[in-house]
Design a protein around this motif. Sequence first.
Motif, PDB file in Angstrom:
ATOM      1  N   ARG A   1      -0.853  -5.798  -9.623  1.00  0.00           N
ATOM      2  CA  ARG A   1      -0.822  -4.349  -9.823  1.00  0.00           C
ATOM      3  C   ARG A   1      -1.970  -3.934 -10.736  1.00  0.00           C
ATOM      4  NH1 ARG A   1       4.638  -2.754 -11.770  1.00  0.00           N
ATOM      5  NH2 ARG A   1       5.136  -2.884  -9.570  1.00  0.00           N
ATOM      6  N   PRO A   2      -2.722  -2.914 -10.323  1.00  0.00           N
ATOM      7  CA  PRO A   2      -3.836  -2.478 -11.161  1.00  0.00           C
ATOM      8  C   PRO A   2      -3.348  -1.979 -12.508  1.00  0.00           C
ATOM      9  CG  PRO A   2      -4.011  -1.533  -8.976  1.00  0.00           C
ATOM     10  CD  PRO A   2      -2.667  -2.182  -9.062  1.00  0.00           C
TER      11      PRO A   2
ATOM     12  N   ARG B   1      -7.463   6.743  -6.678  1.00  0.00           N
ATOM     13  CA  ARG B   1      -7.774   5.568  -5.877  1.00  0.00           C
ATOM     14  C   ARG B   1      -6.697   5.186  -4.874  1.00  0.00           C
ATOM     15  NH1 ARG B   1      -9.542   2.182  -9.593  1.00  0.00           N
ATOM     16  NH2 ARG B   1     -11.659   2.844  -9.234  1.00  0.00           N
ATOM     17  N   PRO B   2      -5.425   5.070  -5.260  1.00  0.00           N
ATOM     18  CA  PRO B   2      -4.446   4.561  -4.311  1.00  0.00           C
ATOM     19  C   PRO B   2      -4.373   5.387  -3.034  1.00  0.00           C
ATOM     20  CG  PRO B   2      -3.549   4.592  -6.519  1.00  0.00           C
ATOM     21  CD  PRO B   2      -4.852   5.320  -6.561  1.00  0.00           C
ATOM     22  N   GLY B   3      -4.472   4.713  -1.934  1.00  0.00           N
ATOM     23  CA  GLY B   3      -4.300   5.353  -0.644  1.00  0.00           C
ATOM     24  C   GLY B   3      -5.406   6.295  -0.252  1.00  0.00           C
ATOM     25  N   SER B   4      -6.554   6.165  -0.872  1.00  0.00           N
ATOM     26  CA  SER B   4      -7.610   7.106  -0.573  1.00  0.00           C
ATOM     27  C   SER B   4      -8.918   6.396  -0.289  1.00  0.00           C
ATOM     28  CB  SER B   4      -7.790   8.076  -1.733  1.00  0.00           C
ATOM     29  OG  SER B   4      -8.097   7.348  -2.905  1.00  0.00           O
ATOM     30  N   GLY B   5      -8.811   5.249   0.286  1.00  0.00           N
ATOM     31  CA  GLY B   5      -9.998   4.424   0.480  1.00  0.00           C
ATOM     32  C   GLY B   5     -11.059   5.057   1.346  1.00  0.00           C
TER      33      GLY B   5
ATOM     34  N   GLU C   1     -10.177  -0.500   8.014  1.00  0.00           N
ATOM     35  CA  GLU C   1      -9.749   0.562   7.090  1.00  0.00           C
ATOM     36  C   GLU C   1      -9.103  -0.026   5.840  1.00  0.00           C
ATOM     37  OE1 GLU C   1      -8.489   3.977  10.344  1.00  0.00           O
ATOM     38  OE2 GLU C   1      -7.037   3.284   8.865  1.00  0.00           O
TER      39      GLU C   1
ATOM     40  N   ALA D   1     -11.556  -1.968   3.625  1.00  0.00           N
ATOM     41  CA  ALA D   1     -12.442  -1.050   2.895  1.00  0.00           C
ATOM     42  C   ALA D   1     -11.684  -0.412   1.742  1.00  0.00           C
ATOM     43  CB  ALA D   1     -12.997   0.016   3.835  1.00  0.00           C
ATOM     44  N   GLY D   2     -10.447  -0.028   2.001  1.00  0.00           N
ATOM     45  CA  GLY D   2      -9.636   0.559   0.942  1.00  0.00           C
ATOM     46  C   GLY D   2      -9.379  -0.435  -0.176  1.00  0.00           C
TER      47      GLY D   2
ATOM     48  N   MET E   1     -12.161  -0.927  -2.436  1.00  0.00           N
ATOM     49  CA  MET E   1     -12.356   0.165  -3.401  1.00  0.00           C
ATOM     50  C   MET E   1     -11.253   0.194  -4.459  1.00  0.00           C
ATOM     51  SD  MET E   1     -15.118   1.723  -2.533  1.00  0.00           S
ATOM     52  CE  MET E   1     -15.001   3.298  -3.371  1.00  0.00           C
ATOM     53  N   GLY E   2     -10.354  -0.774  -4.397  1.00  0.00           N
ATOM     54  CA  GLY E   2      -9.314  -0.834  -5.408  1.00  0.00           C
ATOM     55  C   GLY E   2      -7.979  -0.269  -4.962  1.00  0.00           C
ATOM     56  N   ASP E   3      -7.857  -0.001  -3.644  1.00  0.00           N
ATOM     57  CA  ASP E   3      -6.603   0.555  -3.137  1.00  0.00           C
ATOM     58  C   ASP E   3      -5.567  -0.566  -3.040  1.00  0.00           C
ATOM     59  OD1 ASP E   3      -4.524   1.621  -1.744  1.00  0.00           O
ATOM     60  OD2 ASP E   3      -5.766   2.709  -0.300  1.00  0.00           O
ATOM     61  N   HIS E   4      -4.669  -0.579  -3.993  1.00  0.00           N
ATOM     62  CA  HIS E   4      -3.679  -1.652  -4.065  1.00  0.00           C
ATOM     63  C   HIS E   4      -2.734  -1.622  -2.876  1.00  0.00           C
ATOM     64  CE1 HIS E   4      -0.337  -3.875  -6.358  1.00  0.00           C
ATOM     65  NE2 HIS E   4      -1.318  -4.722  -6.183  1.00  0.00           N
ATOM     66  N   ALA E   5      -2.370  -0.424  -2.426  1.00  0.00           N
ATOM     67  CA  ALA E   5      -1.442  -0.310  -1.294  1.00  0.00           C
ATOM     68  C   ALA E   5      -2.073  -0.899  -0.030  1.00  0.00           C
ATOM     69  CB  ALA E   5      -1.078   1.154  -1.070  1.00  0.00           C
TER      70      ALA E   5
ATOM     71  N   TRP F   1      -7.268 -10.659  -3.863  1.00  0.00           N
ATOM     72  CA  TRP F   1      -7.307  -9.329  -4.493  1.00  0.00           C
ATOM     73  C   TRP F   1      -8.416  -9.277  -5.552  1.00  0.00           C
ATOM     74  CZ3 TRP F   1      -6.687  -4.444  -4.369  1.00  0.00           C
ATOM     75  CH2 TRP F   1      -6.475  -3.677  -5.512  1.00  0.00           C
TER      76      TRP F   1
END
Lengths: 369, 170
Positions: free
Chosen positions: A74-75, A92-96, B18, B21-22, B25-29, B68
Motif C-alpha cells: 500500500r502506498p 493517483r489512484p485509478g487515474s493512470g 492500461e 501504465a497505471g 504511475m503509482g496506481d495501486h488499484a 510493485w
Amino acid sequence: MIHLTAEQLSTCLDGELGGTSEQLVRDHLAACEACSVLLRDLAGQDETLSTTLRSDPDDAFFDRITRTLEQTTRPVSQALPPGQLLPSQTVRPGSGSFPWGAALIIGTIACSIGTLQLGAEFVPRWLSESGRGERLLRAASGDVPGLDGGSTEPETPSAQTPEEAANVAAPAANVADIPAPAPAPATVAAPVLAAPAVPAPAAPAPVPAEQPKRAAGPRPGAILPWESVAPPPRVSAAEVLPGAPEDSPEDSKDAAPDSFMLVAPGAVGAVRLAQQRDEEAELHPSVYAYEVAAAAWERTLGLLHGDAYREARFRLAESRYLAWKIAPSGERAEEVSATVRAYLVSAPPGPDRGKASDWLLDVEGNRFR
Amino acid sequence: MLQDDASIAFLPAGREAELTAGAQMGDHAAFLELARQYVRPLYRLLYAMSLSEEGAAALTQEALARVWREMPEYPIGRRFFPWLLRIARSLPPAPSSSSAGGNRADPLLAAIDALRPDDRMTLALRVVGRLGYEEIAALLDVPVGVVILRMAQARNQLLAATAGLEGRTP
C-alpha cells in the motif's frame, strides 16, 4: 531400424508435430513396438506429473495472498489521514490514463494569463513565492531583470490570507493542507534559459511561527519543461533517526536547490515524482517509503546529466542509506555500498561527498565488524 | 494461441497495457488487478518449481511485491506475465517441502528436483500451464527449438531416473 529421437517422441506427445513430420512419426510408430512403448511410458509419466506438479488451493488461499500483498504494498499516501494528502497522491489512484502533463501545462498557462491581466495583488502565492509571478508582471511591462543575468534582489513572499490561498486553482483542491514553501532564493526562481544567477544575499526571510519540516520544498504543479526543478530539502538523518549526526550549516548551504535547473522535458516528471517520494518518505519514514524514493531517483538517472545527475545519485544513495539505517540487512548494505560508491565516482569535493563517505564507512563498518 | 483449458488466462493486451501504465504511475488499484489476474498461474508455476505450498505462496507474494517496487522499470509494450515470471525466477528459490537436503524418498520427486531449472520450468509451463510450444518460447524468450530440446531432455531424464531406462538422446 532407426528409432525416433527423444525430441520427436516428446513433440509428438504434445501434438506439436506438423504436416509431413507428424505423418512420418505416425508411420514409424505403427511399425515400431519399442518406440510405441516409449511413447506410452512418456504419456503415463505426463499424467503423473500433471498431478505431482500441480497444486490447486481454493480461492481463500489466493485471497490471503492478495490481501497481504495489498497491505504490504500500500502506498504511503493511503496511510495518511484524510486532508493531509499530497496533491499528486490524491489524484493517483485509478487515474493512470489522465493526461496530467497537459493539465499541468494548461493550468500554468491559465494562471500566467490571470496574473498578467489582474495584476500583482492577484498573483497566487505559489507564483509570488517562487518569484515567477513577479517576473511575469515585469515581463509584461518590459522590465525583466531575470532575463539579462538573473535577479540579485532577495525576494520576499507576498502577503496572502488563507482564503486567498484556498482560491488558487492549481495545483490541487487540498492545496491548503500542504505546508507553504519558504521563500525560494533567486537562483531557484531564475526563469527559463536565464544566465547563471548570482546567489542572493542573505536577507532575513520571514519565517512562520510553525515551520513544517521540509517546508522549503518545491511546489508540486509549478514545474514546466525547461523550468527549474528545485529539489526538496534534504532528509536530515537526525530528523528520522535518533542519534544520527545533525547536518552542519554547510550542508544546508550545499543543499541550494539549483542542481535540477533546466532539466530536459522528459526528465521533469521523473524528477518531480522522485521529489514527491522523498517528501512522502520524510513525512512517514519507513523502509518501504525510502525504497520507493530510491527507486524513483534511480529512474531519473538515465534522464539527467551533469549536476542534476550527481544530485540524483546523491539522493538515491541517501534514500538507500536511510532504508538500511531503519532495517539493516546484508543485501541492503550491499545496495547502499554500490550506490554510494557509484555516487562517489563523480562526486565533487564538498559536504555531500563527505556525507556519502560517512555513509559508506557506516555501512561497510557495520557489515564487516 | 491459447488452449481452451489453459491454466494461464492472459488479460487482453489492451486492458493489460492500461493496467501496467497505471501501475507504473503509482496506481495501486491497477497493480492489484494485475496481481489478482496472475497470482494463480504464478503460484502454480512456483509450486511446480518447489513442490512446497508454503514456499510457493511466500515466493509468489515476494515476487508480486518486488514487481510493485520495480514497476518504474517495467518494459513498456511487453506483456506483463513474462516480466513477472522473470522477476519471480530471479528470487532465491523457496525450500522444497519434503526435500531435506535434496533427499526424497520418491524417485520421481528426486528426479524432478534433479532437473535443470530451465528444463523444469519449461516442463511446468507445458504440463501445469498447458501452454503450447510457441507460447512457452515467448514466455521464456527463447526459440521454439530450445523448448523442444528442454521438453525432451526433461522427460527423458525423468523416465530414465524412474524406470531405470536409458533415455535415447540424439
